[in-house]
Design an enzyme around this catalytic site. Structure first.
Site, PDB file in Angstrom:
ATOM      1  N   SER A  74     -12.767 -10.653   7.890  1.00  0.00           N
ATOM      2  CA  SER A  74     -13.768 -11.007   7.174  1.00  0.00           C
ATOM      3  C   SER A  74     -14.842 -12.292   7.387  1.00  0.00           C
ATOM      4  CB  SER A  74     -13.228 -11.971   6.014  1.00  0.00           C
ATOM      5  OG  SER A  74     -12.733 -11.199   5.827  1.00  0.00           O
ATOM      6  N   SER A 126      -9.519  -5.476  12.508  1.00  0.00           N
ATOM      7  CA  SER A 126      -8.804  -7.203  11.863  1.00  0.00           C
ATOM      8  C   SER A 126      -6.886  -6.875  12.849  1.00  0.00           C
ATOM      9  CB  SER A 126      -8.584  -7.615  10.665  1.00  0.00           C
ATOM     10  OG  SER A 126      -7.709  -9.180  10.255  1.00  0.00           O
ATOM     11  N   ALA A 127      -6.473  -7.866  13.644  1.00  0.00           N
ATOM     12  CA  ALA A 127      -5.162  -7.973  14.296  1.00  0.00           C
ATOM     13  C   ALA A 127      -4.202  -6.623  12.986  1.00  0.00           C
ATOM     14  CB  ALA A 127      -5.045  -8.867  14.846  1.00  0.00           C
ATOM     15  N   CYS A 171      -5.879  -6.601  -8.708  1.00  0.00           N
ATOM     16  CA  CYS A 171      -5.632  -7.519  -8.746  1.00  0.00           C
ATOM     17  C   CYS A 171      -5.153  -8.788  -8.483  1.00  0.00           C
ATOM     18  CB  CYS A 171      -3.606  -7.301  -8.576  1.00  0.00           C
ATOM     19  SG  CYS A 171      -3.104  -6.455  -6.728  1.00  0.00           S
TER      20      CYS A 171
HETATM   21  C1  LIG Z   1      -8.664  -6.092   5.165  1.00  0.00           C
HETATM   22  C2  LIG Z   1      -9.976  -5.671   5.146  1.00  0.00           C
HETATM   23  C3  LIG Z   1     -10.744  -6.566   5.443  1.00  0.00           C
HETATM   24  C4  LIG Z   1     -10.360  -8.197   5.847  1.00  0.00           C
HETATM   25  O1  LIG Z   1     -10.413  -8.571   6.618  1.00  0.00           O
HETATM   26  P1  LIG Z   1      -8.867  -9.951   6.473  1.00  0.00           P
HETATM   27  O2  LIG Z   1      -8.636  -9.640   8.182  1.00  0.00           O
HETATM   28  O3  LIG Z   1      -8.139  -9.786   5.639  1.00  0.00           O
HETATM   29  O4  LIG Z   1     -10.368 -10.826   6.873  1.00  0.00           O
HETATM   30  C5  LIG Z   1     -12.580  -5.788   5.703  1.00  0.00           C
HETATM   31  N1  LIG Z   1     -12.371  -5.551   5.145  1.00  0.00           N
HETATM   32  C6  LIG Z   1     -11.456  -3.954   5.198  1.00  0.00           C
HETATM   33  C7  LIG Z   1     -11.864  -2.578   4.960  1.00  0.00           C
HETATM   34  C8  LIG Z   1     -10.150  -3.988   4.842  1.00  0.00           C
HETATM   35  O5  LIG Z   1      -9.538  -3.731   4.212  1.00  0.00           O
END
Ligand SMILES: *Cc1c(COP(=O)(O)O)cnc(C)c1O
Length: 390
Positions: free
Chosen positions: A73, A200-201, A326
């Protein structure tokens, strides 16, 4: 408690043992601040730069083009706001899609309040944007195109290379949210003309609370968080050394084991879809049949309430996800399923199953058997179903 069968890898994944092992020393042994001169500080600095190298290597970038952040995010926020603010003098128009993750959608809405204009592209029934619609939306004021690599709900993989070509031709920056794609799709940022990419890891067996952003050399963007000079002055805050090491290790493993892993989860997914189609009537596979993430299956069960389905699955130790928003406890159907034109009824009966490393064929059989039983039970109490299927 009975065994947990986890089919929600698009929501998050377990941190791999090997990843955790590499992270642990950086909590209480090599805990030095990476900005410090002494040896344990230098060790932290070295570990960060090694992880940066691994991350860059995985996507065909250079180490100096990688910035570590706290999550996907944040990477999305930094990309959109960073480019928008730094390029105000060039224009105020941004193009994105209706099916982005909230981290992109809500950032765009925020920018609209600040005077930016945003075009939200439609998608077709399978979730693809239309390339000529994209090109037609471009104007003199357009500074940024942000299109996700692969969708988190229906798995559709966009024509990223073609989008990159269009962006390049019009000299507009191209950002892609690749949070779902990393580890599941081979990505070369140079080949696809990608200017900014979020990851995102925790979506690829690394730790939660750890993200990265690729920004191509030369892209004009500004920081959105003030403070120290970390991350070459673009992202203030003492580095999360353990997290960074974890991200580096996780992305390295993901691309080392890429083929075997993706073949495995794709075959589980295809087996699952064929079993559902064979054993349960009135279903619809959402998204494209092949141009989708290897581990993603999103199926609508007609005459079924998604919430009830999830509750019943949970009672059998199964973790999956519904098509409604949800998380917020709202009963609104998902914006993605609405955008691909599903009726409220079909959107409400959607089940997202996302496969991963820990799943086996036996798990899939258990899932299918459970669904056969639960769907039959729920349909018996559905007036609509009884009316049409006497
Ligand atoms: C999970 C996700 C995010 C957010 O990542 P976080 O590390 O949870 O903040 C952003 N974009 C997509 C497509 C995701 O699946």
């Amino acid at each position: 408690m009975e065994k947990i069968r986890y089919f929600d890898h698009a929501a998050t994944t377990a941190t791999k043992e090997e990843v955790l092992k590499e992270m642990l020393p950086y909590f209480s042994l090599n805990y030095g601040n990476a900005s410090s001169m002494y040896s344990i500080g230098r060790k932290s600095r070295k570990a960060i730069e090694e992880a940066r190298q691994k991350t860059a290597h995985a996507i065909g970038a250079e180490a100096k083009e990688i910035y570590f952040t706290s999550c996907g995010s944040e990477s999305d926020n930094l990309s959109l706001k960073g480019v928008a603010y730094a390029n105000r003098d060039r224009g105020n128009h941004i193009i994105t899609t209706k099916i982005e993750h909230p981290a992109v959608l809500h950032t765009c809405q925020h920018l609209e309040k600040e005077g930016f204009r945003v075009t939200y592209l439609n998608v077709n029934e399978e979730g693809f944007i239309n390339l000529s619609e994209l090109e037609n939306a471009i104007g003199k004021e357009t500074i940024l195109i942000s299109v996700m690599f692969a969708n988190n709900e229906i798995g559709t993989i966009q024509p990223i290379k073609e989008i990159g070509e269009i962006a390049k031709k019009h000299q507009i920056y191209f950002h892609t949210d690749a949070v779902q794609a990393i580890g599941n799709v081979r990505i070369d940022v140079k080949e696809c003309n990608i200017d900014l990419l979020s990851m995102s890891a925790h979506k690829f067996y690394g730790p939660k609370g750890m993200g990265a952003l690729y920004v191509k050399t030369g892209v004009k963007f500004e920081k959105i968080q003030d403070g120290g000079h970390q991350e070459r002055n673009m992202r203030a805050g003492t580095e999360n050394v353990a997290g960074i090491v974890g991200l580096g290790k996780a992305i390295e493993l993901a691309y080392e084991k890429f083929d075997g892993y993706n073949e495995k989860i794709m075959s589980l997914r295809d087996y699952y879809i064929s079993q559902i189609q064979e054993k349960i009537s009135n279903t619809k596979v959402n998204g494209h049949r092949t141009k989708r993430l290897p581990g993603n299956a999103n199926i609508s069960f007609k005459y079924i309430d998604g919430e009830a389905l999830l509750l019943n699955l949970d009672m059998k130790g199964i973790c999956a996800s519904s098509g409604s928003a949800c998380t917020s406890g709202s009963l609104e159907p998902s914006h993605v399923l609405v955008a691909i034109g599903l009726s409220p009824e079909m959107a409400n009966g959607a089940l997202r199953v996302t496969f991963g490393d820990d799943n086996t064929k036996e798990d899939v059989n258990y899932l299918v058997d459970s669904l056969v039983e639960i769907v039959e039970k729920l349909r018996k109490t559905s007036q609509e179903y009884m009316k049409f299927n006497k």
